[in-house]
Design a protein around this motif. Structure first.
Motif: not given
Length: 275
Positions: A115-119, A147-165
């Motif tokens: 899996x992957x996360x695009x940001x 493995x294969x559960x992606x956890x990504x923290x992105x510097x989104x507008x309004x503050x960081x958000x954790x995104x999972x795929x």
């Protein structure tokens, strides 16, 4: 004199209105989930440029992808789909392999699938986490952490958000998916703050094994099916969000660039809630 006073009052009122303009509505966070079928469309033809175009048309800030090949095999021309999609879309990427195998020849890249996360936002942290899986490669396998559960923290507008795929088990027996849901919730419950879970759950919203998700996550329901892409008969692809978000809109996009349709949702960041 009266006319002059009236004119002064009118000018003062106009200036007061100009001094306190209405606050602009905050921009929503647009999130998508897409099982890309390793770059092959509903027609079975591999065309990664078509996949990239379908993702581009979502206009999403963050996209969770499933069935991503990285030098996997001939079906995807041994290409690095995660890197190529990120480059074509001018996005950041994190790839989380489920399978990581030796190369077909010495000196060749490792064969990976996951899996992957695009940001569009910078990725400030990322991890490939384990959940229960039943291997499709090992004969007589038993469920085990993999493995294969992606956890990504992105510097989104309004503050960081954790995104999972995530990509949950496809078998009719729900027991592995039930364990996977428990494993994912253990991760999501570990830290406070806004979280988004995207994925191909291989189960519909009312499935009993998914029920624990809905105690702390909201389902961005597009009110349409996602699989199969040509004529969907069920909804197994999801964008879900913690109560830090309100769901402004959600839709399933009619495209046959994969055998699944993508789901895209607009999320509004809410006032802080206890986590």
């Amino acid at each position: 004199m009266i006319i002059m006073r009236l004119a002064v009052a009118v000018i003062a009122a106009v200036l007061a209105l100009g001094a306190a303009p209405a606050a602009a509505a905050p921009r929503p966070l647009t999130v998508a989930s897409y099982n890309i079928h390793a770059g092959a469309g509903q027609d079975g033809v591999f065309d990664l440029a078509r996949t990239a175009a379908a993702i581009r048309d979502l206009h999403a800030d963050v996209v969770g992808l499933q069935e991503v090949d990285v030098h996997w095999d001939a079906r995807s021309e041994y290409r690095d789909e995660a890197t190529e999609l990120a480059r074509a879309l001018k996005m950041h990427v994190f790839f989380a392999p489920i399978y990581d195998l030796d190369p077909p020849a010495p000196g060749a890249p490792r064969r990976q699938y996951g899996v992957a996360v695009l940001s569009r936002f910078p990725i400030v942290a990322a991890r490939n986490l384990e959940i229960t899986r039943l291997s499709t490669l090992t004969p007589d396998a038993t469920p085990a952490l993999a493995p294969g559960f992606a956890e990504v923290t992105v510097a989104a507008h309004g503050g960081p958000v954790r995104v999972y795929a995530t990509h949950l088990d496809y078998r009719a027996d729900p027991s592995v998916r039930q364990a996977q849901v428990a494993d994912m919730l253990a991760v999501l419950d570990r830290l406070p703050g806004p979280e988004i879970l995207t994925g191909d759950f291989n189960a519909e919203p009312a499935a009993r094994e998914l029920a624990p998700l809905w105690t702390g996550l909201a389902d961005a329901d597009p009110r349409a099916g996602t699989y199969p892409a040509a004529e969907p008969v069920k909804r197994i692809d999801f964008v879900t969000a913690s109560l830090h978000f309100g769901i402004r809109s959600a839709r399933a996009v009619a495209t046959t660039a994969s055998d699944h349709r993508p789901v895209v949702a607009e999320l509004d960041r809410m006032r802080p809630v206890s986590s």
